[in-house]
Design an enzyme around this catalytic site. Structure first.
Site, PDB file in Angstrom:
ATOM      1  N   VAL A   1       0.860  -1.183   0.000  1.00 12.11           N
ATOM      2  CA  VAL A   1       0.000   0.000   0.000  1.00 12.11           C
ATOM      3  C   VAL A   1       0.895   1.230   0.000  1.00 12.11           C
ATOM      4  O   VAL A   1       1.691   1.413   0.925  1.00 12.11           O
ATOM      5  CB  VAL A   1      -0.923   0.043   1.246  1.00 12.11           C
ATOM      6  CG1 VAL A   1      -1.859   1.250   1.179  1.00 12.11           C
ATOM      7  CG2 VAL A   1      -1.722  -1.241   1.390  1.00 12.11           C
ATOM      8  N   HIS A   2       0.790   2.046  -1.050  1.00 13.01           N
ATOM      9  CA  HIS A   2       1.648   3.231  -1.080  1.00 13.01           C
ATOM     10  C   HIS A   2       1.038   4.427  -1.806  1.00 13.01           C
ATOM     11  O   HIS A   2       1.486   5.552  -1.619  1.00 13.01           O
ATOM     12  CB  HIS A   2       2.993   2.898  -1.728  1.00 13.01           C
ATOM     13  CG  HIS A   2       2.936   2.855  -3.222  1.00 13.01           C
ATOM     14  ND1 HIS A   2       2.463   1.755  -3.917  1.00 13.01           N
ATOM     15  CD2 HIS A   2       3.257   3.774  -4.170  1.00 13.01           C
ATOM     16  CE1 HIS A   2       2.521   1.994  -5.208  1.00 13.01           C
ATOM     17  NE2 HIS A   2       2.991   3.205  -5.401  1.00 13.01           N
ATOM     18  N   ARG A   3       0.036   4.209  -2.649  1.00 12.70           N
ATOM     19  CA  ARG A   3      -0.465   5.311  -3.470  1.00 12.70           C
ATOM     20  C   ARG A   3      -1.140   6.382  -2.626  1.00 12.70           C
ATOM     21  O   ARG A   3      -1.815   6.092  -1.643  1.00 12.70           O
ATOM     22  CB  ARG A   3      -1.427   4.796  -4.538  1.00 12.70           C
ATOM     23  CG  ARG A   3      -0.725   4.127  -5.710  1.00 12.70           C
ATOM     24  CD  ARG A   3      -1.651   3.985  -6.898  1.00 12.70           C
ATOM     25  NE  ARG A   3      -0.970   3.371  -8.025  1.00 12.70           N
ATOM     26  CZ  ARG A   3      -0.343   4.048  -8.986  1.00 12.70           C
ATOM     27  NH1 ARG A   3      -0.323   5.366  -8.958  1.00 12.70           N
ATOM     28  NH2 ARG A   3       0.242   3.409  -9.974  1.00 12.70           N
TER      29      ARG A   3
END
Length: 373
Positions: free
Chosen positions: A216-218
């Site tokens: 998860v990074h966006r």
């Protein structure tokens, strides 16, 4: 500009996916130069420093056999405007010093946008790798970056017919070609080396098909506190039934530790890992949960089911084929998809034949020959 016996390319990169993509081009350039075919190709790498820690940057240069960047701008993180502005100023100075024939940009990051703007203002032709992708969600900074980059590019290298059609719908037809996806080239390179270069399953005590892998990074997830909490709570719930491995992007780690102060005792949080390690983890996972575009494609090529933690994807073909499910931040949908994913029988070829980088270099050489006639 350089003489006719030499084609000079400045490549602008700044984030993990771009290191992986650029490595394929660098290897294709090296192969061309070894062949002795004229003109020789000179590649100058500019690393903006958008990803600046070793886990997100230096390790990828070592593993993927990318030449050391001639320029490291050390921009680091910051608000979009500040980060892009600093990149724009320093990239412009570098391009003025180098006077390349082409500027090569990748994907949809702030590094891509800054490189496109700097080159366009200096009237240097731009080649955009991974052109034509659209999420049709302009709240995503990546969407703005890719739209602008495509408007400014001279050559637009598309991974699929869908991306070509997106450009046609916007009136962009000149310089457009389908070459496939350089990430397929990269994966082929990595899979051949994983067994000799990664022992991460042993290090983490994992057995194939016995765990889930999540990333998860966006900004659309990490920048929305409610959405981020829901995703993390869902991953935590899933991890009570089977191990969930979550390599932490620096942005995600910062939010977890300093902003939301979330406690996730059952999740297995690990530091960012190198390319060979992440491919090894993907290849042996029962299922992937991610908001990464690159991982959606890698999952498809590796024939691993994927749940995308976004409401839309640029890689629509993976969804249409049945190997990818869009679940967004909907807890019920994520859990249901994780438990009930039915692996399709069919697995059509998507995004090229693994020779995209070679096709890109040939195209640049042909364009250079036309210019010099």
């Amino acid at each position: 500009m350089t003489d006719r016996n030499q084609l000079k390319i400045v490549t602008i990169i700044g984030a993990r996916p771009q290191f992986i993509k650029a490595a394929t081009i660098s290897r294709a350039i090296a192969a061309h130069n070894r062949s002795g075919t004229s003109p020789a190709v000179v590649e100058i790498l500019i690393h903006t420093g958008q990803h600046y820690d070793d886990g997100m940057s230096a390790i990828f240069f070592r593993e993927l056999e990318i030449p050391e960047p001639k320029y490291n701008l050390n921009v680091g993180s910051g608000p979009h405007g500040q980060q892009t502005g600093q990149m724009l100023a320093t990239i412009e100075e570098t391009l003025l010093a180098e006077q390349p024939d082409w500027v090569l940009i990748y994907g949809d990051t702030n590094s891509t946008l800054a490189g496109a703007l700097a080159a366009a203002k200096l009237h240097i032709p731009i080649a955009h790798v991974e052109a034509g992708l659209r999420s049709f969600n302009r709240r995503m900074p990546e969407e703005i970056n890719r739209i602008v980059a495509d408007r400014l590019a001279t050559l637009l290298f598309c991974p699929s017919q869908t991306s070509v059609e997106n450009l046609i719908a916007e009136g962009i037809v000149k310089g457009v070609s389908i070459v496939g996806d350089v990430m397929a080239d990269a994966l082929e390179f990595a899979v051949a080396k994983v067994s000799d270069n990664s022992d991460i399953l042993n290090r983490l005590g994992l057995q194939p098909q016995s765990y889930l892998l999540a990333t998860v990074h966006r900004a659309e997830n990490t920048g929305d506190s409610q959405r981020f909490r829901t995703i993390m709570a869902t991953l935590s719930e899933l991890s009570e039934r089977e191990p969930v491995i979550l390599p932490l992007h620096p942005r995600t780690k910062k939010i977890l530790e300093h902003t939301l102060n979330l406690e996730l005792p059952s999740l297995r949080l690990i530091d960012p890992v190198g390319y060979f390690d992440i491919i090894a983890l993907e290849k042996s996972a029962r299922l992937l949960l991610t908001d990464s575009g690159g991982m959606q494609k890698e999952a498809y090529w590796l024939k691993v089911p994927c749940i995308t933690l976004r409401d839309e994807t640029e890689w629509v073909e993976t969804v249409e084929s049945g190997w990818n499910i869009l679940a967004g931040a909907n807890q019920k949908k994520i859990i249901n998809a994780t438990q009930n994913f039915t692996q399709p029988m069919a697995h059509p070829d998507l995004y090229g034949d693994g020779h995209a980088a070679e096709k890109i270099i040939i195209s640049l050489l042909e364009e250079n020959a036309l210019k010099n006639e």
